[in-house]
Design a protein around this motif. Structure first.
Motif, PDB file in Angstrom:
ATOM      1  N   ARG A   1       0.833  -1.207   0.000  1.00  0.00           N
ATOM      2  CA  ARG A   1       0.000   0.000   0.000  1.00  0.00           C
ATOM      3  C   ARG A   1       0.865   1.253   0.000  1.00  0.00           C
ATOM      4  O   ARG A   1       0.531   2.249  -0.648  1.00  0.00           O
ATOM      5  CB  ARG A   1      -0.935   0.004   1.205  1.00  0.00           C
ATOM      6  N   MET A   2       1.977   1.243   0.741  1.00  0.00           N
ATOM      7  CA  MET A   2       2.887   2.386   0.703  1.00  0.00           C
ATOM      8  C   MET A   2       3.431   2.598  -0.709  1.00  0.00           C
ATOM      9  O   MET A   2       3.571   3.733  -1.173  1.00  0.00           O
ATOM     10  CB  MET A   2       4.044   2.166   1.679  1.00  0.00           C
ATOM     11  N   LEU A   3       3.733   1.492  -1.390  1.00  0.00           N
ATOM     12  CA  LEU A   3       4.182   1.591  -2.780  1.00  0.00           C
ATOM     13  C   LEU A   3       3.099   2.252  -3.628  1.00  0.00           C
ATOM     14  O   LEU A   3       3.382   3.162  -4.424  1.00  0.00           O
ATOM     15  CB  LEU A   3       4.499   0.202  -3.324  1.00  0.00           C
ATOM     16  N   CYS A   4       1.850   1.813  -3.474  1.00  0.00           N
ATOM     17  CA  CYS A   4       0.731   2.364  -4.248  1.00  0.00           C
ATOM     18  C   CYS A   4       0.568   3.864  -4.025  1.00  0.00           C
ATOM     19  O   CYS A   4       0.145   4.591  -4.928  1.00  0.00           O
ATOM     20  CB  CYS A   4      -0.572   1.676  -3.865  1.00  0.00           C
ATOM     21  N   CYS A   5       0.892   4.325  -2.819  1.00  0.00           N
ATOM     22  CA  CYS A   5       0.693   5.732  -2.468  1.00  0.00           C
ATOM     23  C   CYS A   5       1.954   6.561  -2.662  1.00  0.00           C
ATOM     24  O   CYS A   5       2.001   7.731  -2.260  1.00  0.00           O
ATOM     25  CB  CYS A   5       0.215   5.840  -1.027  1.00  0.00           C
ATOM     26  N   GLY A   6       2.995   5.967  -3.266  1.00  0.00           N
ATOM     27  CA  GLY A   6       4.233   6.700  -3.493  1.00  0.00           C
ATOM     28  C   GLY A   6       4.982   7.033  -2.228  1.00  0.00           C
ATOM     29  O   GLY A   6       5.637   8.076  -2.143  1.00  0.00           O
ATOM     30  N   GLN A   7       4.923   6.147  -1.218  1.00  0.00           N
ATOM     31  CA  GLN A   7       5.532   6.411   0.079  1.00  0.00           C
ATOM     32  C   GLN A   7       6.759   5.544   0.358  1.00  0.00           C
ATOM     33  O   GLN A   7       7.230   5.488   1.483  1.00  0.00           O
ATOM     34  CB  GLN A   7       4.502   6.185   1.186  1.00  0.00           C
ATOM     35  N   LEU A   8       7.262   4.856  -0.657  1.00  0.00           N
ATOM     36  CA  LEU A   8       8.436   4.001  -0.479  1.00  0.00           C
ATOM     37  C   LEU A   8       9.621   4.541  -1.256  1.00  0.00           C
ATOM     38  O   LEU A   8       9.492   4.960  -2.410  1.00  0.00           O
ATOM     39  CB  LEU A   8       8.145   2.571  -0.944  1.00  0.00           C
ATOM     40  N   LYS A   9      10.783   4.480  -0.605  1.00  0.00           N
ATOM     41  CA  LYS A   9      12.033   4.809  -1.290  1.00  0.00           C
ATOM     42  C   LYS A   9      12.617   3.568  -1.967  1.00  0.00           C
ATOM     43  O   LYS A   9      13.250   3.672  -3.014  1.00  0.00           O
ATOM     44  CB  LYS A   9      13.043   5.364  -0.288  1.00  0.00           C
ATOM     45  N   HIS A  10      12.425   2.415  -1.328  1.00  0.00           N
ATOM     46  CA  HIS A  10      12.910   1.149  -1.870  1.00  0.00           C
ATOM     47  C   HIS A  10      11.840   0.074  -1.675  1.00  0.00           C
ATOM     48  O   HIS A  10      11.035   0.154  -0.742  1.00  0.00           O
ATOM     49  CB  HIS A  10      14.203   0.704  -1.166  1.00  0.00           C
ATOM     50  N   TYR A  11      11.854  -0.920  -2.550  1.00  0.00           N
ATOM     51  CA  TYR A  11      10.877  -1.999  -2.463  1.00  0.00           C
ATOM     52  C   TYR A  11      11.533  -3.282  -2.951  1.00  0.00           C
ATOM     53  O   TYR A  11      12.071  -3.346  -4.059  1.00  0.00           O
ATOM     54  CB  TYR A  11       9.661  -1.675  -3.336  1.00  0.00           C
ATOM     55  N   GLY A  12      11.517  -4.301  -2.099  1.00  0.00           N
ATOM     56  CA  GLY A  12      12.126  -5.577  -2.464  1.00  0.00           C
ATOM     57  C   GLY A  12      11.079  -6.649  -2.691  1.00  0.00           C
ATOM     58  O   GLY A  12      10.064  -6.686  -2.002  1.00  0.00           O
ATOM     59  N   ILE A  13      11.335  -7.531  -3.675  1.00  0.00           N
ATOM     60  CA  ILE A  13      10.388  -8.605  -3.959  1.00  0.00           C
ATOM     61  C   ILE A  13      11.144  -9.841  -4.419  1.00  0.00           C
ATOM     62  O   ILE A  13      12.089  -9.751  -5.213  1.00  0.00           O
ATOM     63  CB  ILE A  13       9.352  -8.169  -5.024  1.00  0.00           C
ATOM     64  N   ALA A  14      10.762 -10.992  -3.882  1.00  0.00           N
ATOM     65  CA  ALA A  14      11.363 -12.262  -4.294  1.00  0.00           C
ATOM     66  C   ALA A  14      10.610 -12.775  -5.514  1.00  0.00           C
ATOM     67  O   ALA A  14       9.433 -13.143  -5.420  1.00  0.00           O
ATOM     68  CB  ALA A  14      11.301 -13.276  -3.156  1.00  0.00           C
ATOM     69  N   VAL A  15      11.289 -12.797  -6.647  1.00  0.00           N
ATOM     70  CA  VAL A  15      10.672 -13.276  -7.883  1.00  0.00           C
ATOM     71  C   VAL A  15      10.527 -14.793  -7.857  1.00  0.00           C
ATOM     72  O   VAL A  15       9.513 -15.341  -8.276  1.00  0.00           O
ATOM     73  CB  VAL A  15      11.505 -12.830  -9.102  1.00  0.00           C
ATOM     74  N   ASP A  16      11.548 -15.465  -7.349  1.00  0.00           N
ATOM     75  CA  ASP A  16      11.491 -16.916  -7.134  1.00  0.00           C
ATOM     76  C   ASP A  16      12.459 -17.250  -6.013  1.00  0.00           C
ATOM     77  O   ASP A  16      13.002 -16.339  -5.352  1.00  0.00           O
ATOM     78  CB  ASP A  16      11.809 -17.694  -8.416  1.00  0.00           C
ATOM     79  N   ALA A  17      12.702 -18.538  -5.795  1.00  0.00           N
ATOM     80  CA  ALA A  17      13.546 -18.967  -4.673  1.00  0.00           C
ATOM     81  C   ALA A  17      14.979 -18.465  -4.802  1.00  0.00           C
ATOM     82  O   ALA A  17      15.677 -18.330  -3.793  1.00  0.00           O
ATOM     83  CB  ALA A  17      13.526 -20.489  -4.567  1.00  0.00           C
ATOM     84  N   ASP A  18      15.411 -18.171  -6.012  1.00  0.00           N
ATOM     85  CA  ASP A  18      16.802 -17.784  -6.231  1.00  0.00           C
ATOM     86  C   ASP A  18      16.987 -16.325  -6.645  1.00  0.00           C
ATOM     87  O   ASP A  18      18.122 -15.863  -6.767  1.00  0.00           O
ATOM     88  CB  ASP A  18      17.422 -18.673  -7.314  1.00  0.00           C
ATOM     89  N   THR A  19      15.915 -15.586  -6.849  1.00  0.00           N
ATOM     90  CA  THR A  19      16.027 -14.237  -7.405  1.00  0.00           C
ATOM     91  C   THR A  19      15.276 -13.221  -6.545  1.00  0.00           C
ATOM     92  O   THR A  19      14.093 -13.394  -6.252  1.00  0.00           O
ATOM     93  CB  THR A  19      15.455 -14.181  -8.841  1.00  0.00           C
ATOM     94  N   VAL A  20      15.998 -12.182  -6.139  1.00  0.00           N
ATOM     95  CA  VAL A  20      15.412 -11.080  -5.372  1.00  0.00           C
ATOM     96  C   VAL A  20      15.699  -9.780  -6.109  1.00  0.00           C
ATOM     97  O   VAL A  20      16.847  -9.485  -6.441  1.00  0.00           O
ATOM     98  CB  VAL A  20      15.989 -11.004  -3.949  1.00  0.00           C
ATOM     99  N   VAL A  21      14.659  -9.004  -6.372  1.00  0.00           N
ATOM    100  CA  VAL A  21      14.787  -7.735  -7.078  1.00  0.00           C
ATOM    101  C   VAL A  21      14.451  -6.603  -6.108  1.00  0.00           C
ATOM    102  O   VAL A  21      13.499  -6.697  -5.335  1.00  0.00           O
ATOM    103  CB  VAL A  21      13.845  -7.684  -8.299  1.00  0.00           C
ATOM    104  N   ARG A  22      15.259  -5.550  -6.155  1.00  0.00           N
ATOM    105  CA  ARG A  22      15.038  -4.392  -5.289  1.00  0.00           C
ATOM    106  C   ARG A  22      14.867  -3.149  -6.156  1.00  0.00           C
ATOM    107  O   ARG A  22      15.722  -2.826  -6.992  1.00  0.00           O
ATOM    108  CB  ARG A  22      16.216  -4.208  -4.324  1.00  0.00           C
TER     109      ARG A  22
END
Length: 347
Positions: free
Chosen positions: A225-246
């Motif tokens: 929700r912070m991402l949706c409202c433009g309130q994040l400077k960084h956002y991390g997400i695990a695409v799969d077990a071996d890949t993390v995107v920031r």
């Protein structure tokens, strides 16, 4: 020249007098760092956690009565009067860091409104005091200072402000809640805190429409929700077990249009992306779009506006705003959100 020297001497003398009084003034004051307030059995209960006076004065400036206390009152005025009576000396709320309200109190709209009106009229607690919600007893929450090795107010402030991913607008304050009690057109997300065996921690987020509760969301959903409202400077997400995107340098732009049948909000998200683990997926934009569209739909199904779009509607589509004015529930039933991603690979 002599006249200037005389004026300078008087200014210096006044400064010395004021400085010599500061320590004494501090010794005559109590400094609540946190207040937890609940509604129980027809009355308000407030627990105050104090600053150790030796932290703001000299090491010998301690007061035996400056310890955590629990107070009761039929209204907000009685609560603060009881605080003055129970703690000899002047109460100084200017340094308060955290105001914690019980979930039960949020469920009592009349009692909450009365309390907020008192706080706004008395102006005792600063409007920039951080806001939290809890399910626990006020005394239990405020009394965990020995457990966390700090007073609760300082601890919660550090817990929130130390997160480098959050923008300053992501925090919710007493001032925000006071505004919400008047405007009734924004969605707010308040951190819920709880005392565990080892620490005081964030459990999830409590969501309000104005000051009306609409449910709870997880910490992960709160970050989205912070991402949706433009309130994040960084956002991390695990695409799969071996890949993390920031993601970094995140920017959001919005378009909203609609009629009596449907409202569509398009959220354009642009960001730089690093692959923290594994290789950056070639379809990262498509992947993020699918994930975010699904998360937004889940929150809408739960009756939660993830982008605070109702508040923005008047600036994007006046006709739709006039149709849905004062009918928040119908608006959310007709709302659909879609994402468009522009991601630059900088890994």
């Amino acid at each position: 020249m002599n006249r200037k020297l005389g004026v300078g001497f008087l200014i210096g003398l006044c400064s010395l007098v004021l400085c010599s009084c500061s320590s004494t003034e501090l010794e005559d004051k109590n400094f609540p760092m946190a207040a937890a307030i609940a509604w129980k059995d027809g009355s308000y209960e407030m627990a105050l956690g104090f600053q150790d006076l030796s932290d703001v004065a000299d090491e010998n400036a301690t007061k035996e009565n400056a310890s955590d206390v629990s107070l009761y009152g039929a209204n907000g005025y009685e609560l603060f009067e009881q605080a003055d009576v129970t703690n000899p000396g002047q109460m100084d709320y200017n340094h308060m860091k955290a105001l914690i309200l019980s979930r039960e109190l949020f469920g009592q709209e009349k009692e909450l409104t009365v309390l907020l009106s008192c706080m706004e009229e008395q102006n005792v607690i600063s409007r920039n005091t951080l806001l939290f919600v809890t399910d626990q007893n006020p005394g239990e929450l405020v009394g965990c200072s020995e457990q966390i090795k700090d007073n609760v107010g300082n601890y919660l402030q550090e817990l929130i402000t130390s997160n480098q991913d959050f923008d300053a607008d992501a925090v919710v304050t007493l001032g925000d809640l006071l505004n919400a009690s008047h405007n009734q057109n924004e969605t707010w997300m308040i951190p819920r805190v709880e005392v565990t065996q080892e620490k005081l921690e964030l459990a999830d987020y409590y969501v309000l429409q104005g000051i009306v509760p609409v449910g709870s969301i997880s910490l992960e959903q709160g970050e989205f929700r912070m991402l949706c409202c433009g309130q994040l400077k960084h956002y991390g997400i695990a695409v799969d077990a071996d890949t993390v995107v920031r993601l970094s340098d995140i920017s959001c732009r919005y378009e909203i249009s609609g009629d009596e049948n449907q409202v569509t909000e398009t959220v354009y998200v642009s960001a730089n992306a690093d692959s923290y683990a594994g290789q950056m997926p070639s379809d990262i934009e498509e992947y993020l779009t699918d994930v975010w569209n699904r998360q937004a739909a889940e929150l809408l199904t739960a009756g939660i506006d993830p982008t605070n779009s109702y508040y923005k509607l008047g600036g994007y589509d006046r006709q739709a705003y006039e149709h849905y004015a004062h009918d928040w529930n119908q608006y959310q039933q007709k709302l659909r959100i879609r994402f468009v991603c522009t991601i630059s690979d900088v890994s």
